[in-house]
Enzyme design. Structure first.
Site, mmCIF file in Angstrom:
data_model
loop_
_atom_site.group_PDB
_atom_site.id
_atom_site.type_symbol
_atom_site.label_atom_id
_atom_site.label_comp_id
_atom_site.label_asym_id
_atom_site.label_seq_id
_atom_site.Cartn_x
_atom_site.Cartn_y
_atom_site.Cartn_z
ATOM 1 C CG ASN A 1 -2.439 11.830 2.601
ATOM 2 O OD1 ASN A 1 -1.948 10.916 1.933
ATOM 3 N ND2 ASN A 1 -2.058 12.055 3.846
ATOM 4 C CE LYS A 2 -5.268 6.025 4.311
ATOM 5 N NZ LYS A 2 -6.210 5.107 3.607
ATOM 6 C CD GLN B 1 -3.216 3.044 6.922
ATOM 7 O OE1 GLN B 1 -3.776 3.508 7.912
ATOM 8 N NE2 GLN B 1 -3.845 2.922 5.767
ATOM 9 C CG ASP C 1 -3.075 7.881 -1.756
ATOM 10 O OD1 ASP C 1 -2.659 8.296 -0.660
ATOM 11 O OD2 ASP C 1 -3.051 6.690 -2.097
ATOM 12 N NE ARG D 1 0.107 1.436 3.441
ATOM 13 C CZ ARG D 1 1.008 2.375 3.635
ATOM 14 N NH1 ARG D 1 2.303 2.074 3.658
ATOM 15 N NH2 ARG D 1 0.660 3.638 3.811
ATOM 16 N N GLY D 2 0.227 2.408 -0.099
ATOM 17 C CA GLY D 2 0.989 3.650 -0.245
ATOM 18 C C GLY D 2 1.110 3.942 -1.733
ATOM 19 C CB ALA D 3 0.330 6.969 -3.703
HETATM 20 O O1 MRU Z 1 -4.486 3.538 2.252
HETATM 21 P P1 MRU Z 1 -2.991 3.632 2.188
HETATM 22 O O2 MRU Z 1 -2.300 3.061 3.360
HETATM 23 O O3 MRU Z 1 -2.446 3.125 0.863
HETATM 24 O O4 MRU Z 1 -2.774 5.218 2.222
HETATM 25 C C1 MRU Z 1 -1.507 5.757 2.298
HETATM 26 C C2 MRU Z 1 -1.505 7.217 2.412
HETATM 27 O O5 MRU Z 1 -2.508 7.840 2.644
HETATM 28 C C3 MRU Z 1 -0.234 7.879 2.142
HETATM 29 O O6 MRU Z 1 -0.175 9.103 2.792
HETATM 30 C C4 MRU Z 1 -0.117 8.028 0.661
HETATM 31 O O7 MRU Z 1 -0.239 6.871 -0.079
HETATM 32 C C5 MRU Z 1 0.823 8.882 0.082
HETATM 33 S S1 MRU Z 1 2.446 8.798 0.385
HETATM 34 C C6 MRU Z 1 3.291 7.564 -0.085
#
Ligand code: MRU
Length: 373
Positions: free
Chosen positions: A252-253, A201, A242, A52-54
């Site tokens: 973002n989250k 997370q 994201d 996970r993570g963009a």
């Molecule tokens: O749902 P996730 O864990 O994939 O979300 C992650 C985030 O919100 C991060 O801040 C995001 O992907 C950007 S940074 C790498």
């Protein structure tokens, strides 16, 4: 970055051409790697958030296309894999970017060359992300240095939300790269880590990776940031994203928007760090145009952790029968963003600054007059 002292990336190719990655659903209690053998494996890992993570979602999808080509490199099979992978997570635009890059590299190529070309392009995407994340750190560290210079040796307090660390990318991580650079340069940096309900997370991933690198940090309940800001305990907020729109709105989250509001009210600079692969020049108004992923209610209704005798258990925290809703992201309008930390420097969150910094992407940009349509 480091796992038990050993430099590790989040994704790699194994000797048998399967793809290795870290199962992030097991952290922080267990560090375990896993192998992806097929595009289905890659899609499942992205959907269940084992990866996970963009930026990492983008790299994993690229490798997913290589795994698909290994099984069947026909146009139809590649299109099936594309459709499967793009349906996994709707908000992170790196997913679409990486899949389009893979299709562009494969589409007009003879079938006999496609497997090698797919692995090559996926590897490039991963390597490019490492270079980009490092460059983000080199630009972002200057913000922390400036604060440190004014604090005359006192610790610099950074607040971050979710995990935009190296676990969310291939290495370094957009929000943590400036922090790692500052820590490595001897700046006394301390991180307030939002736990980031519902999946935690921050508590489980950001805290783990900062700990592995020796960066002082404190995990806080999600609603603590505003209080800390009111009492001068936060010098700067740095989050990931994201998807950033052409006018600088930031998805973002979930919960990021509330941190931005609190930062604005307290005069705390609010920065968002991102690789340019996260910018979506086809979208302007983030609140109305970015699709917000909604996930299963169990992520809200249940919580998972380690019991005192070492078992990993999930328990229910809401009454039977209560409705739950699980919006995974929110959008912070550009007016609340102090700056965007990119691989090409720290930019204002405006259409002009983004277009000037990434002129090669301007063809994708939409006329703002269309935003109202
Ligand atoms: O749902 P996730 O864990 O994939 O979300 C992650 C985030 O919100 C991060 O801040 C995001 O992907 C950007 S940074 C790498």
């Amino acid at each position: 970055m480091k796992v038990n002292g050993t430099h590790t990336r989040t994704i790699w190719v194994e000797a048998d051409q399967s793809v290795g990655t870290i199962d992030q659903t097991l952290l922080p209690h267990r560090y375990a790697t896993m192998r992806l053998e097929t595009a289905d494996d890659a899609a499942r890992a992205i959907k269940t958030m084992q990866v996970r993570g963009a930026p990492l979602i983008g790299a994993a999808a690229a490798y997913g296309m290589a795994l698909a080509a290994r099984q069947d490199s026909s146009d139809a099979a590649l299109e099936r894999a594309y459709a499967l992978l793009i349906a996994t997570r709707p908000t992170a635009i790196n997913l679409k970017w990486a899949l389009d890059e893979m299709m562009a590299a494969l589409r007009n190529r003879p079938r006999a060359e496609r497997v090698a070309a797919a692995y090559r392009r996926a590897e490039e995407i991963a390597d490019e992300d490492v270079a980009i994340e490092k460059a983000i750190g080199k630009h972002g560290v200057k913000l922390i240095e400036d604060i440190a210079a004014k604090k005359a040796g006192a610790r610099v307090n950074v607040l971050t939300h979710c995990n935009a660390g190296w676990l969310a990318a291939v290495d370094w991580g957009p929000a943590t790269s400036p922090i790692y650079h500052a820590h490595d340069a001897g700046i006394p940096v301390h991180v307030w880590v939002d736990e980031t309900r519902p999946r935690n997370q921050g508590a489980s991933l950001t805290a783990w990776e900062l700990g592995q690198h020796g960066v002082p940090h404190t995990v806080i309940a999600d609603n603590t940031g505003g209080h800390l800001m009111q009492h001068g305990e936060v010098d700067i907020v740095i989050t990931g994203t994201d998807r950033v729109t052409a006018q600088g709105d930031v998805a973002n989250k979930i919960g990021t928007y509330l941190k931005a509001l609190a930062a604005k009210d307290n005069g705390v600079p609010f920065y968002v760090a991102l690789p340019s692969t996260t910018i979506d020049f086809t979208v302007l108004d983030g609140v109305n145009e970015i699709p917000i992923e909604q996930r299963g209610g169990d992520e809200v209704a249940m919580i998972t952790g380690r019991t005192t005798d070492g078992r990993i258990e999930s328990v229910q925290i809401v009454p039977d029968g209560s409705e739950v809703a699980n919006y995974a992201f929110d959008v912070t309008p550009a007016r609340l963003v102090t700056g965007l930390i990119t691989e090409r420097g720290v930019l204002t969150a405006t259409r002009e600054a983004l277009a000037e910094a990434f002129p090669e992407r301007k063809d994708a940009a939409r006329d703002p007059a269309q935003a109202a349509e």
